[in-house]
Design an enzyme around this catalytic site. Structure first.
Site, PDB file in Angstrom:
ATOM      1  N   SER A 109      -1.416 -10.274 -13.694  1.00  0.00           N
ATOM      2  CA  SER A 109      -0.890  -9.402 -14.749  1.00  0.00           C
ATOM      3  C   SER A 109      -1.152 -10.040 -16.102  1.00  0.00           C
ATOM      4  O   SER A 109      -1.228 -11.278 -16.210  1.00  0.00           O
ATOM      5  CB  SER A 109       0.626  -9.224 -14.581  1.00  0.00           C
ATOM      6  OG  SER A 109       1.181  -8.568 -15.704  1.00  0.00           O
TER       7      SER A 109
ATOM      8  N   GLY B 123      -2.743  -4.521 -17.613  1.00  0.00           N
ATOM      9  CA  GLY B 123      -1.670  -4.261 -18.567  1.00  0.00           C
ATOM     10  C   GLY B 123      -0.787  -3.172 -17.990  1.00  0.00           C
ATOM     11  O   GLY B 123      -0.430  -3.197 -16.804  1.00  0.00           O
TER      12      GLY B 123
ATOM     13  N   VAL C 106       0.433  -0.117 -16.229  1.00  0.00           N
ATOM     14  CA  VAL C 106      -0.028   0.846 -15.223  1.00  0.00           C
ATOM     15  C   VAL C 106       1.179   1.693 -14.820  1.00  0.00           C
ATOM     16  O   VAL C 106       2.217   1.138 -14.425  1.00  0.00           O
ATOM     17  CB  VAL C 106      -0.592   0.137 -13.975  1.00  0.00           C
ATOM     18  CG1 VAL C 106      -1.276   1.145 -13.051  1.00  0.00           C
ATOM     19  CG2 VAL C 106      -1.550  -0.983 -14.354  1.00  0.00           C
TER      20      VAL C 106
ATOM     21  N   ALA D  60       0.819  -1.223   0.000  1.00  0.00           N
ATOM     22  CA  ALA D  60       0.000   0.000   0.000  1.00  0.00           C
ATOM     23  C   ALA D  60       0.850   1.269   0.000  1.00  0.00           C
ATOM     24  O   ALA D  60       0.311   2.365   0.093  1.00  0.00           O
ATOM     25  CB  ALA D  60      -0.930  -0.004   1.211  1.00  0.00           C
TER      26      ALA D  60
ATOM     27  N   TYR E 118       9.287 -13.219 -13.974  1.00  0.00           N
ATOM     28  CA  TYR E 118       8.189 -12.345 -13.538  1.00  0.00           C
ATOM     29  C   TYR E 118       6.849 -12.851 -14.079  1.00  0.00           C
ATOM     30  O   TYR E 118       5.890 -13.047 -13.331  1.00  0.00           O
ATOM     31  CB  TYR E 118       8.435 -10.894 -13.972  1.00  0.00           C
ATOM     32  CG  TYR E 118       7.242 -10.018 -13.638  1.00  0.00           C
ATOM     33  CD1 TYR E 118       6.939  -9.687 -12.320  1.00  0.00           C
ATOM     34  CD2 TYR E 118       6.385  -9.562 -14.646  1.00  0.00           C
ATOM     35  CE1 TYR E 118       5.824  -8.918 -12.003  1.00  0.00           C
ATOM     36  CE2 TYR E 118       5.269  -8.788 -14.344  1.00  0.00           C
ATOM     37  CZ  TYR E 118       4.988  -8.470 -13.022  1.00  0.00           C
ATOM     38  OH  TYR E 118       3.880  -7.715 -12.712  1.00  0.00           O
TER      39      TYR E 118
ATOM     40  N   ASP F 170       6.883  -7.029   5.770  1.00  0.00           N
ATOM     41  CA  ASP F 170       7.523  -7.605   4.582  1.00  0.00           C
ATOM     42  C   ASP F 170       6.840  -8.940   4.324  1.00  0.00           C
ATOM     43  O   ASP F 170       6.959  -9.869   5.142  1.00  0.00           O
ATOM     44  CB  ASP F 170       9.028  -7.784   4.850  1.00  0.00           C
ATOM     45  CG  ASP F 170       9.785  -8.266   3.616  1.00  0.00           C
ATOM     46  OD1 ASP F 170       9.165  -8.934   2.747  1.00  0.00           O
ATOM     47  OD2 ASP F 170      10.991  -7.985   3.522  1.00  0.00           O
TER      48      ASP F 170
END
Ligand code: NDP
Ligand code: 8X3
Length: 258
Positions: A143, A187, A189, A17, A156, A63
């Site tokens: 994604s 897509g 951003v 955030a 990734y 974390d």
């Protein structure tokens, strides 16, 4: 008149955030009256969010790669933030864009630890409470990279393919529990994503977005807000969101020189 859920009845956990999509989503929900637990590693940004949005936002330095910390943090949330309705496991990163044969193994480890294992830790810690209460919503930031290959996307993209399939398998496991699952698949951003990917190289990061009409974190936050405030019998399991200007480029063929 179609009746959406009242956001003021929701308690939302957002991982990642401190920037980009997560920060925009924390804002969207808090400004609509929800209680928000905002997490990330950069504590000063979380405090700034709390200063901006008020006590409706609970800052929590975390974390996601540290399972013991995730379990402890979610286990001792203040009472007014403890009954989570929405868990947005969004924290993630891409590191590098080199072809696999030159990519850094440390970067691959970091992406798997964050995008895959950190996401699993978050969900596993939050899920039993939601199932027990018979209601909840798990949201992931997948994604388009989990669906479409591109050069340098190697590990990734594979982490995001994991997220997509894990989301679908969660839908299977959670049938009948009242817990919904959404994988939002953006897509391009414009966030700190490329700055992180290119290790703070601003010029290279800027070149990713130059001249393109990109999505903003707010654009994605709005879709998430919609998915989470639809009535509880509606489950939007996957949602792919592209800038109107973005599309897919098709196959590439390496050719011998003639
Ligand atoms: P940003 O870099 O702007 O934000 C990433 C967020 O993830 C930060 O808040 C960061 O917080 C957090 N984060 C990273 N590592 C950790 C960690 N170990 N523990 C806790 N938090 C962590 O990028 P985006 O907002 O774009 O990225 C959010 C998600 O969206 C990611 O999962 C990304 O893969 C995905 N995505 C992004 C797209 C894009 O084009 N931007 C497109 C599709 C998906 P901190 O550093 O303070 O810990
Ligand atoms: C981020 C989108 O295309 O840079 O997940 O991989 S992309």
């Amino acid at each position: 008149m179609y009746k959406m859920l009242d956001p003021a009845t929701l308690t939302v956990l957002v991982t990642g955030a401190t920037a980009g999509i997560g920060a925009a989503t924390a804002r969207r929900f808090a400004l609509a009256g929800a209680r928000v637990v905002a997490t990330g590693r950069r504590a000063e940004r979380l405090i700034a969010l709390r200063d901006e949005l008020g006590p409706r936002l609970h800052p929590l330095e975390l974390d996601v790669r540290d399972n013991a910390a995730v379990v402890a943090a979610l286990g001792k949330l203040p009472a007014e933030f403890a009954r989570l309705n929405v868990v947005f496991a969004n924290a993630g990163l891409a590191l590098g864009l080199d072809p696999a044969q030159r990519a850094s193994l440390d970067d691959w480890d970091d992406m798997v630890d964050t995008n895959v294992k950190g996401l699993l830790y978050t969900v596993r810690a939050a899920l039993p409470g939601m199932v027990e209460r018979g209601e909840g919503h798990v949201v992931f930031t997948g994604s388009v990279a989990g669906e479409y290959a591109y050069p340098g996307g190697n590990a990734y993209g594979a982490t995001k393919a994991f997220v997509k399939q894990f989301a679908l398998n969660l839908v299977a496991d959670l049938a009948g529990t009242g817990v919904r699952v959404t994988n939002i698949e953006p897509g391009m951003v414009e966030t700190e994503f490329s700055l992180v990917r290119f290790r703070g190289d601003e010029a290279r990061s800027d070149s990713v977005y130059a001249g393109a009409q990109t999505l903003s974190g707010e654009d994605i936050a709005e879709q998430i807000f919609f998915c989470c405030t639809t009535p509880r019998h509606v489950n939007i399991t996957r949602l792919q969101v592209l800038p109107t200007s973005q599309s897919f480029a098709g196959f590439n063929v390496a050719r011998e020189r003639t």
